[in-house]
Design a protein around this motif. Structure first.
Motif, short mmCIF file in Angstrom:
data_model
loop_
_atom_site.label_atom_id
_atom_site.label_comp_id
_atom_site.label_asym_id
_atom_site.label_seq_id
_atom_site.Cartn_x
_atom_site.Cartn_y
_atom_site.Cartn_z
N GLU A 127 -0.10 27.12 1.70
CA GLU A 127 1.06 26.82 2.53
C GLU A 127 1.29 25.32 2.57
OE1 GLU A 127 2.47 27.12 7.18
OE2 GLU A 127 1.02 28.58 6.43
N LEU A 128 2.47 24.90 2.15
CA LEU A 128 2.85 23.50 2.21
C LEU A 128 3.90 23.31 3.30
CD1 LEU A 128 3.28 22.68 -1.61
CD2 LEU A 128 1.28 22.29 -0.16
N THR A 129 3.82 22.19 3.99
CA THR A 129 4.79 21.86 5.03
C THR A 129 5.73 20.76 4.53
OG1 THR A 129 3.45 20.08 5.97
CG2 THR A 129 3.03 22.33 6.80
N VAL A 130 6.75 20.49 5.30
CA VAL A 130 7.67 19.39 4.98
C VAL A 130 6.90 18.08 4.91
CG1 VAL A 130 9.64 18.07 5.85
CG2 VAL A 130 9.68 20.56 5.94
N ASP A 131 5.95 17.89 5.84
CA ASP A 131 5.14 16.66 5.83
C ASP A 131 4.28 16.59 4.56
OD1 ASP A 131 6.13 15.66 8.23
OD2 ASP A 131 4.58 16.68 9.41
N ASP A 132 3.77 17.73 4.10
CA ASP A 132 3.00 17.73 2.85
C ASP A 132 3.88 17.28 1.68
OD1 ASP A 132 0.72 18.75 4.15
OD2 ASP A 132 1.30 20.83 3.73
N ILE A 133 5.08 17.84 1.61
CA ILE A 133 5.99 17.48 0.52
C ILE A 133 6.30 15.99 0.57
CG2 ILE A 133 8.31 17.83 -0.45
CD1 ILE A 133 6.41 20.21 -0.93
N ALA A 134 6.44 15.43 1.76
CA ALA A 134 6.72 14.00 1.91
C ALA A 134 5.55 13.14 1.41
CB ALA A 134 7.03 13.67 3.37
N ASN A 135 4.37 13.73 1.37
CA ASN A 135 3.17 13.03 0.90
C ASN A 135 2.58 13.76 -0.30
OD1 ASN A 135 2.86 10.94 3.04
ND2 ASN A 135 2.85 12.76 4.32
N ILE A 136 3.44 14.02 -1.27
CA ILE A 136 3.07 14.86 -2.41
C ILE A 136 1.87 14.32 -3.15
CG2 ILE A 136 4.64 13.81 -4.09
CD1 ILE A 136 5.31 16.71 -4.99
N GLU A 137 1.77 12.98 -3.26
CA GLU A 137 0.69 12.40 -4.06
C GLU A 137 -0.69 12.60 -3.44
OE1 GLU A 137 2.34 9.23 -1.40
OE2 GLU A 137 3.22 10.70 -2.73
N THR A 138 -0.74 12.90 -2.13
CA THR A 138 -2.05 13.13 -1.50
C THR A 138 -2.13 14.53 -0.89
OG1 THR A 138 -1.24 12.06 0.53
CG2 THR A 138 -2.49 10.68 -1.02
N ALA A 139 -1.24 14.84 0.04
CA ALA A 139 -1.34 16.11 0.78
C ALA A 139 -1.18 17.33 -0.13
CB ALA A 139 -0.30 16.14 1.91
N VAL A 140 -0.18 17.33 -0.99
CA VAL A 140 0.03 18.48 -1.88
C VAL A 140 -1.12 18.61 -2.86
CG1 VAL A 140 1.52 19.45 -3.68
CG2 VAL A 140 2.54 18.48 -1.61
N VAL A 141 -1.57 17.49 -3.40
CA VAL A 141 -2.70 17.53 -4.33
C VAL A 141 -3.93 18.10 -3.64
CG1 VAL A 141 -4.31 16.09 -5.67
CG2 VAL A 141 -1.85 15.67 -5.81
N GLU A 142 -4.23 17.62 -2.45
CA GLU A 142 -5.42 18.11 -1.72
C GLU A 142 -5.31 19.60 -1.41
OE1 GLU A 142 -6.01 15.65 1.75
OE2 GLU A 142 -6.25 13.85 0.51
N LYS A 143 -4.15 20.04 -0.95
CA LYS A 143 -4.00 21.46 -0.62
C LYS A 143 -4.10 22.34 -1.87
CE LYS A 143 -1.86 21.61 3.88
NZ LYS A 143 -0.77 22.18 4.66
N LEU A 144 -3.47 21.91 -2.97
CA LEU A 144 -3.54 22.72 -4.20
C LEU A 144 -4.94 22.72 -4.80
CD1 LEU A 144 -0.12 22.06 -5.93
CD2 LEU A 144 -0.96 24.22 -5.01
N GLN A 145 -5.73 21.69 -4.53
CA GLN A 145 -7.09 21.68 -5.04
C GLN A 145 -7.94 22.78 -4.41
OE1 GLN A 145 -8.25 17.54 -4.66
NE2 GLN A 145 -7.58 17.12 -6.76
N THR A 146 -7.51 23.30 -3.26
CA THR A 146 -8.23 24.42 -2.65
C THR A 146 -8.06 25.69 -3.48
OG1 THR A 146 -6.41 25.13 -1.21
CG2 THR A 146 -7.92 23.46 -0.33
N ALA A 147 -7.08 25.69 -4.38
CA ALA A 147 -6.82 26.87 -5.22
C ALA A 147 -7.46 26.76 -6.60
CB ALA A 147 -5.31 27.07 -5.37
N LEU A 148 -8.25 25.71 -6.85
CA LEU A 148 -8.91 25.58 -8.14
C LEU A 148 -9.73 26.83 -8.41
CD1 LEU A 148 -10.09 21.84 -8.14
CD2 LEU A 148 -8.00 22.82 -9.12
N GLY A 149 -9.67 27.31 -9.65
CA GLY A 149 -10.37 28.53 -10.02
C GLY A 149 -9.52 29.78 -9.91
N THR A 150 -8.31 29.65 -9.36
CA THR A 150 -7.41 30.80 -9.23
C THR A 150 -6.88 31.22 -10.61
OG1 THR A 150 -6.71 30.07 -7.05
CG2 THR A 150 -5.25 31.62 -8.20
N GLN A 151 -6.92 32.52 -10.88
CA GLN A 151 -6.35 33.04 -12.12
C GLN A 151 -4.88 33.30 -11.90
OE1 GLN A 151 -8.47 36.24 -14.03
NE2 GLN A 151 -6.70 36.78 -15.30
N VAL A 152 -4.07 32.92 -12.88
CA VAL A 152 -2.62 33.08 -12.82
C VAL A 152 -2.10 33.65 -14.13
CG1 VAL A 152 -2.38 31.13 -11.22
CG2 VAL A 152 -2.10 30.74 -13.66
#
Length: 155
Positions: A99-124
């Protein structure tokens, strides 16, 4: 094998430093199609010219393409910004269950990267489709490989 032996082996196999094309990395685009892949890395990147993008490193697990890397890039240029933010935000929620928030999107270089790193290992599921067009200025044929991510299909 030491470096001298390697150099001699390369010459024996036909390598000619004066004529062999050394700019061919051997990493052609993957053929268009659907692949199973694992999310291995997430990085915010900036080119020398200042172009920003978010890059997801996906490792292909299909037979015949094992361990090939695909870089799913979300270009953050003025021309593509809204489209790619929608795509990124949707992929985060629907594919990676992040789940990304508006604040996360505003800080894409840190917040989005950190949140998406929680999904490392996910099969797609990664779908690739190449678009081709003729450059109006040069007449040269150009191509761009588009990607679509989906949750992995259950077995």
């Amino acid at each position: 094998m030491n470096l001298k032996e390697l150099a001699q082996k390369m010459l024996n196999e036909g390598f000619n430093p004066n004529t062999t094309n050394v700019d061919d990395s051997g990493y052609d685009n993957l053929p268009d199609g659907i692949y199973d892949a694992i999310l291995e890395d997430v990085q915010f990147r900036v080119s020398e010219k200042g172009t920003e993008w978010l890059s997801l490193t996906l490792t292909i697990i299909n037979e015949g393409y094992e361990n090939r890397k695909y870089f799913a890039n979300y270009w953050l240029t003025e021309k593509q910004l809204e489209q790619n933010i929608k795509k990124l935000w949707g992929h985060a929620a629907q594919v990676f269950n992040v789940e990304l928030t508006v604040d996360d999107i505003a800080n894409i270089e840190t917040a989005v990267v950190e949140k998406l790193q929680t999904a490392l290992g996910t099969q797609v599921e990664l779908e690739l489709k190449t678009s081709r067009w003729k450059d109006k200025k040069t007449g040269e044929m150009k191509e761009f490989q588009n990607f679509k991510l989906s949750p992995a299909a259950p077995f």
